[in-house]
Design a protein around this motif. Structure first.
Motif, PDB file in Angstrom:
ATOM      1  N   PHE A  73       0.807  -1.228   0.000  1.00 32.01           N
ATOM      2  CA  PHE A  73       0.000   0.000   0.000  1.00 32.01           C
ATOM      3  C   PHE A  73       0.837   1.274   0.000  1.00 32.01           C
ATOM      4  N   SER A  74       2.175   1.119   0.110  1.00 35.80           N
ATOM      5  CA  SER A  74       3.009   2.310   0.302  1.00 35.80           C
ATOM      6  C   SER A  74       2.973   3.258  -0.891  1.00 35.80           C
ATOM      7  N   ASN A  75       2.844   2.721  -2.094  1.00 36.40           N
ATOM      8  CA  ASN A  75       2.825   3.614  -3.260  1.00 36.40           C
ATOM      9  C   ASN A  75       1.398   3.979  -3.685  1.00 36.40           C
ATOM     10  N   THR A  76       0.448   3.796  -2.746  1.00 36.68           N
ATOM     11  CA  THR A  76      -0.979   4.057  -2.999  1.00 36.68           C
ATOM     12  C   THR A  76      -1.391   3.530  -4.382  1.00 36.68           C
ATOM     13  N   PRO A  77      -1.353   2.202  -4.557  1.00 36.95           N
ATOM     14  CA  PRO A  77      -1.638   1.639  -5.881  1.00 36.95           C
ATOM     15  C   PRO A  77      -3.115   1.746  -6.238  1.00 36.95           C
ATOM     16  N   GLU A  78      -3.394   1.725  -7.537  1.00 35.34           N
ATOM     17  CA  GLU A  78      -4.798   1.711  -7.976  1.00 35.34           C
ATOM     18  C   GLU A  78      -5.350   0.302  -7.885  1.00 35.34           C
ATOM     19  N   ILE A  79      -4.451  -0.668  -8.081  1.00 35.19           N
ATOM     20  CA  ILE A  79      -4.896  -2.077  -8.035  1.00 35.19           C
ATOM     21  C   ILE A  79      -3.870  -2.906  -7.264  1.00 35.19           C
ATOM     22  N   LEU A  80      -4.385  -3.837  -6.494  1.00 40.46           N
ATOM     23  CA  LEU A  80      -3.520  -4.682  -5.681  1.00 40.46           C
ATOM     24  C   LEU A  80      -3.714  -6.144  -6.099  1.00 40.46           C
ATOM     25  N   PHE A  81      -2.620  -6.811  -6.429  1.00 40.50           N
ATOM     26  CA  PHE A  81      -2.703  -8.237  -6.770  1.00 40.50           C
ATOM     27  C   PHE A  81      -2.160  -9.042  -5.590  1.00 40.50           C
ATOM     28  N   ALA A  82      -2.949  -9.994  -5.137  1.00 42.44           N
ATOM     29  CA  ALA A  82      -2.503 -10.826  -4.012  1.00 42.44           C
ATOM     30  C   ALA A  82      -2.552 -12.284  -4.434  1.00 42.44           C
ATOM     31  N   ASP A  83      -1.398 -12.930  -4.296  1.00 41.59           N
ATOM     32  CA  ASP A  83      -1.297 -14.347  -4.694  1.00 41.59           C
ATOM     33  C   ASP A  83      -1.278 -15.202  -3.431  1.00 41.59           C
ATOM     34  N   GLU A  84      -2.416 -15.881  -3.154  1.00 39.30           N
ATOM     35  CA  GLU A  84      -2.550 -16.721  -1.957  1.00 39.30           C
ATOM     36  C   GLU A  84      -1.995 -16.004  -0.721  1.00 39.30           C
ATOM     37  N   PRO A  85      -2.509 -14.844  -0.357  1.00 38.21           N
ATOM     38  CA  PRO A  85      -1.870 -14.039   0.699  1.00 38.21           C
ATOM     39  C   PRO A  85      -1.825 -14.714   2.052  1.00 38.21           C
ATOM     40  N   THR A  86      -2.678 -15.709   2.283  1.00 35.24           N
ATOM     41  CA  THR A  86      -2.654 -16.377   3.587  1.00 35.24           C
ATOM     42  C   THR A  86      -2.220 -17.831   3.459  1.00 35.24           C
ATOM     43  N   GLY A  87      -1.745 -18.168   2.280  1.00 36.05           N
ATOM     44  CA  GLY A  87      -1.407 -19.572   1.981  1.00 36.05           C
ATOM     45  C   GLY A  87      -0.335 -20.145   2.878  1.00 36.05           C
ATOM     46  N   ASN A  88       0.556 -19.297   3.399  1.00 29.53           N
ATOM     47  CA  ASN A  88       1.654 -19.793   4.223  1.00 29.53           C
ATOM     48  C   ASN A  88       1.445 -19.500   5.706  1.00 29.53           C
ATOM     49  N   LEU A  89       0.220 -19.130   6.074  1.00 26.09           N
ATOM     50  CA  LEU A  89       0.005 -18.705   7.464  1.00 26.09           C
ATOM     51  C   LEU A  89      -0.970 -19.626   8.191  1.00 26.09           C
ATOM     52  N   ASP A  90      -0.838 -19.672   9.512  1.00 32.26           N
ATOM     53  CA  ASP A  90      -1.797 -20.476  10.291  1.00 32.26           C
ATOM     54  C   ASP A  90      -3.133 -19.727  10.362  1.00 32.26           C
ATOM     55  N   ASP A  91      -4.155 -20.423  10.853  1.00 34.97           N
ATOM     56  CA  ASP A  91      -5.511 -19.860  10.813  1.00 34.97           C
ATOM     57  C   ASP A  91      -5.615 -18.537  11.548  1.00 34.97           C
ATOM     58  N   GLU A  92      -5.030 -18.541  12.752  1.00 36.24           N
ATOM     59  CA  GLU A  92      -5.157 -17.349  13.599  1.00 36.24           C
ATOM     60  C   GLU A  92      -4.509 -16.134  12.920  1.00 36.24           C
ATOM     61  N   THR A  93      -3.289 -16.349  12.428  1.00 38.35           N
ATOM     62  CA  THR A  93      -2.577 -15.253  11.753  1.00 38.35           C
ATOM     63  C   THR A  93      -3.317 -14.856  10.485  1.00 38.35           C
ATOM     64  N   SER A  94      -3.861 -15.873   9.778  1.00 38.77           N
ATOM     65  CA  SER A  94      -4.589 -15.606   8.538  1.00 38.77           C
ATOM     66  C   SER A  94      -5.712 -14.611   8.778  1.00 38.77           C
ATOM     67  N   VAL A  95      -6.394 -14.813   9.857  1.00 40.01           N
ATOM     68  CA  VAL A  95      -7.535 -13.936  10.155  1.00 40.01           C
ATOM     69  C   VAL A  95      -7.051 -12.494  10.307  1.00 40.01           C
ATOM     70  N   VAL A  96      -5.931 -12.325  11.035  1.00 41.29           N
ATOM     71  CA  VAL A  96      -5.390 -10.976  11.260  1.00 41.29           C
ATOM     72  C   VAL A  96      -5.000 -10.344   9.930  1.00 41.29           C
ATOM     73  N   VAL A  97      -4.282 -11.119   9.107  1.00 41.11           N
ATOM     74  CA  VAL A  97      -3.781 -10.591   7.827  1.00 41.11           C
ATOM     75  C   VAL A  97      -4.946 -10.258   6.893  1.00 41.11           C
ATOM     76  N   GLU A  98      -5.931 -11.177   6.831  1.00 38.84           N
ATOM     77  CA  GLU A  98      -7.101 -10.927   5.955  1.00 38.84           C
ATOM     78  C   GLU A  98      -7.784  -9.634   6.358  1.00 38.84           C
ATOM     79  N   LYS A  99      -7.977  -9.466   7.649  1.00 39.74           N
ATOM     80  CA  LYS A  99      -8.672  -8.280   8.133  1.00 39.74           C
ATOM     81  C   LYS A  99      -7.894  -7.011   7.734  1.00 39.74           C
TER      82      LYS A  99
END
Lengths: 839, 227
Positions: free
Chosen positions: B156-182
């Motif tokens: 988000f640092s360059n204030t993008p118009e579009i953000l592409f996320a490739d499996e953003p929680t794929g490497n995280l446990d459930d609890e962390t996933s929830v935090v990151v998704e939020k």
């Protein structure tokens, strides 16, 4: 992107990985150090030649001839306002009665106040050896025979008192002083020795100290051709400088070549280190690209890192090189005619920095420019590989620049475009062979992989072709290092071997010359009394060339279209006559005439190279001046002369029936069984016939061995740089390869592989790499030394395999040891710790 | 409209055969939309993401991103488009190991020659993702969840118009996933960014406004999600 940001990113990116490039830096440091040390030494040498040339020559003008100067020419010399001195030098036997020893010496009979500049170093100082019956004898010779001041020395028919020791061989780079030490006597005492006879090898010199307003070089330039056409040479201080600079530039060129090869070897290390560094950075580069950095900016980030490190390394190398140059005078002490003052040579440092930086950066650029093509897609797919083998114009441009810069450097070094081209070509062939072998090995191992062999061997073998393998880098770096070292060993061994073989078997090993006709039979009798064979008894007649192909020598010399070489024209001919040619020679054109009857045309046989230099062929007419009498001859045959035998050999050979009555002296060739017989025989001959000189191969061999061992010491000192750099390249390649292999080794450990298994796998891999690299290097060394020996040194090619076997085993063992040392971290630490550190 | 994909195919050719990974894919993403591209492994999701973000080149068809036709752009031009208009979040975080958390986040702005504002903006974002006290840590000194939060801040640092996320929680446990998704959806809302997520996690996909399903390189459905 702004430069500041590029620099910032370059700095940030490198900060945790700089230690991985320390070894890469050290190879550049050594390569540049070698270059700077040698160049500094050379410039100091040239500088000192400039400063000391006058005292090395000892006079402003020196005239030299191998015949006594004629009155007309002496008048020309006397027209110059100058102080004058003269010298007659000849080779002869000396006998030390108190020690009952004889020695082949160079007698210098000096008259006048020479040297006018500098002085003879003697003990005691300022010995007046020009007074009657006093001699100044070489210090080395006096030590060898335990002679003391006050003892006697007999030269020819005269006995002298040794008045002092001669501490330096004045004004020459005298490598042969051990073979024929110098004895100074007064010019007036020479006649009493009765050593000067027709056919004696005598050098006459006249030294002039001219007035300050006289310009010797101008005078020489106006008279040089006249003097040269009459068999005389004129030397001035400037000329002496040029000669000395030329003599040392050959040595320096050779050492520079070794330094360049060391630097190239270092550059292989640079290229391979940077390649692996870049491979480790692929992930970061892909992220940079993904975040919007373009290919050229990504390239610049890494280029800046390597540029700065190279520059730092080159500067450190230059500083170390300037320090090492202080050691070189010690290494080359025995070659130098004077003491060299060592000062900081900014030119050498500048050149070293320039050449080092250019070559290092060019080699580093090859892997660096590939960064431009690293795809940002690697962030999504770690297995993504760029299209291989795609033609990159820039990459090929860099290869071309590397070749051009090496060629340019060699050209500037040797001043000869052909030599530079051949050496560059040779290097390319060596690289080609090494790359080819590496490719062939990976292909063969993959194609014929022994699937039934045990796990350890299969694993070690498959490391040769798997991704991130080190096969190419290691084979090139180890192979090239081995090739250089082995070539040096082979050439050195071959030169000594060839010289040694001259005295082996039934070859002659002793030559007696200066024998008068009346002494011939008695000398033959003495030789037979020692049970020694009379292998050759050859008459020698000295004569001058009077004219050829219808013109006199003077007419030819004035002819600007002449193709004959001046040395062949002016050379005093030493001619023999025989009914057949020597068994060592070979007729290559025409037929040899054994004997001519009075009134017949005289057909002579010429050495092919001399005939070529005079530009005469079969049937051409040549007229000789045999001590006043003119003899007309025709070229009847051409011979190829074998210069490797100890027998006498002649460019010009007459048939029987022409020269028998001419004034002549004789040469006797024999073989002595051992050193004791040689000494006894020599003493008897010298006492009975003081005018006869004896050269025995044993003393030549001792001298030659001495020269070669001094030379090889110098070469080995320089080759030491190559070895050290080779080792560092090897260590850095293997050290960096550790990071390539670490994950799989750790995984294997995690899966239960024990320490021993991992070490054994590495041992197989590095053992194979070491063995294959050194074998390829040895093959290249055999090829290059064969070509050098055949076409440059013109010697017989025979190999001593033992040192080669030692090199092979050593290189292989070192590779294995360094490989295993590198694996220690993997096997001695817990897998998790290593993974975290490299994550 | 921020992204337009027209008849896009991707074919890999080898010596003997060719493999079609994407086959005539068409869709349009409007500004501010949140889209999930879902499908099984090998369905072509990541390939499609790579093409849309200008990381790869399509074999056929056109892609328009933020008003730029990616097909006729050079590699350098595409790099510049990525830097100005796009943010990325990867399954493996893809942080530069030699840069601290702060430096990683500053990088996109620095690449735009906006070095002065890079520091304050990066600090603000790191505070926002809860890593105000870990700014000077290197990636290997951070946990997986922390690394992905740095990655979010960077995206988000360059204030993008579009953000592409490739499996953003794929490497995280459930609890962390929830935090990151939020954090992902909150930041997206705050910055009014278009979001394209590639995932096989249907729970995550359901949190977007639209789901595109891929199978065998073709779109088999394109549906709005009822909030």
């Amino acid at each position: 992107m702004k430069l500041g940001l590029l620099l910032k990113n370059a700095f940030r990116d490198s900060r945790r990985d700089r230690s991985k490039l320390v070894l890469f830096m050290s190879s550049i440091v050594l390569g540049v150090a070698a270059l700077v040390a040698i160049n500094s030494f050379n410039y100091n040498l040239v500088n000192d030649i400039d400063n000391q040339a006058k005292s090395l020559l000892g006079a402003d003008l020196v005239f030299e001839s191998n015949k006594p100067f004629q009155e007309d020419w002496i008048k020309v010399m006397d027209s110059i306002p100058a102080e004058k001195a003269s010298e007659v030098a000849l080779l002869s036997m000396a006998y030390l009665p108190q020690q009952s020893q004889s020695q082949f010496v160079r007698i210098k009979a000096l008259g006048g106040g020479f040297p006018f500049y500098g002085k003879l170093l003697t003990e005691p100082e300022n010995v007046d050896f020009q007074k009657e019956k006093t001699a100044l004898v070489d210090d080395g010779m006096m030590l060898q025979y335990s002679a003391e001041i006050g003892d006697s020395i007999k030269l020819g028919q005269e006995t002298f008192v040794i008045g002092g020791r001669l501490k330096n061989a004045f004004g020459s780079v005298d490598l042969g002083s051990g073979f024929a030490p110098t004895v100074y006597i007064g010019r007036e005492s020479l006649a009493a020795t009765e050593l000067i006879q027709p056919g004696s090898l005598v050098d006459y010199s006249i030294f002039l100290k001219t007035a300050d307003d006289f310009n010797p070089d101008e005078w020489r330039d106006s008279k040089r051709d006249d003097f040269r056409d009459n068999g005389m040479r004129i030397q001035t201080v400037e000329g002496q400088k040029e000669n000395l600079q030329q003599a040392f530039s050959s040595l320096n060129n050779f050492l520079n070549l070794i330094a360049l090869v060391s630097l190239l070897l270092a550059c292989i290390g640079v290229a391979s280190s940077v390649l692996i560094y870049v491979k480790n950075k692929v992930k970061s580069i892909a992220i940079f690209r993904c975040l919007g950095m373009n290919g050229n900016e990504a390239f610049l980030i890494y280029f800046i890192q390597i540029f700065v490190l190279s520059l730092v390394s080159v500067l450190i190398g230059a500083a170390i090189g300037s320090g090492i140059q202080m050691l070189l005078p010690i290494v080359f002490d025995s070659f130098l005619p004077y003491e060299v003052d060592m000062n900081m040579s900014w030119r050498a440092i500048g050149e070293g920095i320039l050449v080092g930086s250019v070559i290092t950066l060019l080699f580093a650029l090859v892997p660096l420019i590939r960064i431009r093509n690293i795809s940002p897609l690697r962030t999504l797919r770690s297995s993504y590989e760029e299209e291989q083998g795609k033609f990159d114009r820039l990459e090929w441009g860099i290869y071309a620049l590397i070749i051009l810069s090496i060629f340019g450097f060699l050209w500037s070094l040797t001043g000869n475009i052909k030599d530079a081209g051949m050496f560059t070509g040779g290097l390319l062939v060596a690289f080609g062979i090494l790359f080819g072998v590496a490719k062939l090995i990976t292909f063969i191992v993959r194609k014929f992989f022994p699937r039934n062999w045990n796990f350890i061997f299969r694993q070690g073998l498959s490391n040769l072709y798997r991704p991130n393998n080190q096969t190419r880098t290691l084979i090139v770096s180890i192979g090239l290092g081995t090739a250089i070292l082995t070539t040096l060993f082979i050439i050195q061994g071959l030169i000594l071997g060839n010289v040694g073989a001259m005295g082996a078997g039934n070859q002659a090993n002793t030559i007696l010359f200066g024998i008068e006709t009346k002494q011939k039979d008695e000398l033959a009798e003495i030789t037979r009394n020692y049970d020694m064979p009379l292998m050759q008894e050859t008459p020698i007649i000295t004569m001058d060339l009077y004219g050829w192909k219808g013109k006199t020598k003077q007419e030819w010399l004035a002819d600007t279209t002449r193709t004959a070489r001046r040395w062949a024209i002016n050379r005093e001919a030493r001619v023999s006559y025989a009914d057949s040619i020597s068994k060592n020679d070979k007729i290559i054109a025409g037929e040899y005439t054994s004997r001519v009857e009075p009134g017949d045309s005289v057909f002579v046989s010429l050495g092919e190279s001399w005939a070529r230099s005079l530009d005469v062929d079969l049937g051409d007419e040549i007229v000789w001046n045999v001590q006043g009498a003119l003899i007309k001859t025709y070229v009847g045959s051409l011979r190829e002369i074998n210069f490797r035998s100890m027998d006498t050999r002649f460019f010009i050979l007459f048939p029987l029936g022409v020269l028998e009555e001419a004034p002549q002296f004789h040469v006797l060739v024999t073989k002595t069984p051992d050193a004791e017989t040689t000494a006894a025989y020599r003493n008897e001959v010298v006492q009975k016939f003081p005018n006869v000189s004896i050269i025995d191969l044993g003393s030549i061999l001792v001298t030659l061995n001495d020269i070669l061992s001094k030379l090889s010491y110098a070469i080995q000192f320089m080759a030491g740089f190559s070895i050290l750099i080779g080792l560092i390249v090897l260590i850095s390649s293997l050290f960096l390869s550790k990071y390539q292999r670490i994950n799989e080794s750790v995984l294997m450990r995690t899966l239960g592989a024990v320490k021993k298994q991992i070490l054994r796998i590495n041992m197989v891999e590095y053992g194979l790499l070491g063995a294959l690299s050194s074998l390829t290097g040895i093959f290249i060394a055999l090829l290059s030394s064969f070509l050098l020996v055949k076409f440059v040194f013109e010697l017989e090619f025979a190999i001593s395999w033992l040192p080669i076997l030692v090199i092979f085993i050593l290189v292989t063992l070192i590779t294995i040891l360094i490989g295993l040392a590198n694996s220690r971290e993997v096997v001695n630490k817990p897998p998790l710790e290593i993974l975290r550190n490299n994550g | 409209m921020i992204l337009e994909v027209n008849d896009v195919s991707k074919v890999y050719k080898s010596v003997n055969r060719s493999l079609t990974v994407l086959d005539e894919v068409n869709f349009v993403v409007e500004k501010g939309e949140t889209v999930a591209i879902v499908g099984a492994s090998g369905s072509g999701k990541t390939t499609l993401l790579g093409l849309c973000a200008g990381l790869d080149v399509s074999s056929f068809g056109n892609i328009n991103l933020a008003g730029h036709n990616l097909n006729n752009k050079t590699e350098n031009e595409k790099a510049s488009i990525r830097n100005k208009h796009i943010g990325f979040i990867f399954q493996n975080f893809q942080l530069l190991p030699t840069l601290t958390a702060l430096e990683n986040v500053m990088l996109p702005l620095e690449l735009q020659d906006r070095a002065k504002e890079a520091g304050p903006k990066a600090k603000e974002l790191l505070e926002r993702v809860g890593l105000g006290d870990r700014m000077d840590h290197y990636p290997n000194q951070l946990s997986g969840g922390e690394q992905q939060r740095v990655s979010l801040a960077r995206a988000f640092s360059n204030t993008p118009e579009i953000l592409f996320a490739d499996e953003p929680t794929g490497n995280l446990d459930d609890e962390t996933s929830v935090v990151v998704e939020k954090l992902l959806f909150d930041l997206n809302k705050e910055h009014n960014t278009t979001l394209v997520i590639v995932t096989h996690d249907m729970e995550l996909a359901q949190k977007t406004s639209r789901i595109i399903r891929l199978k065998g390189g073709k779109i088999i459905s394109d549906e709005k999600v009822n909030a």
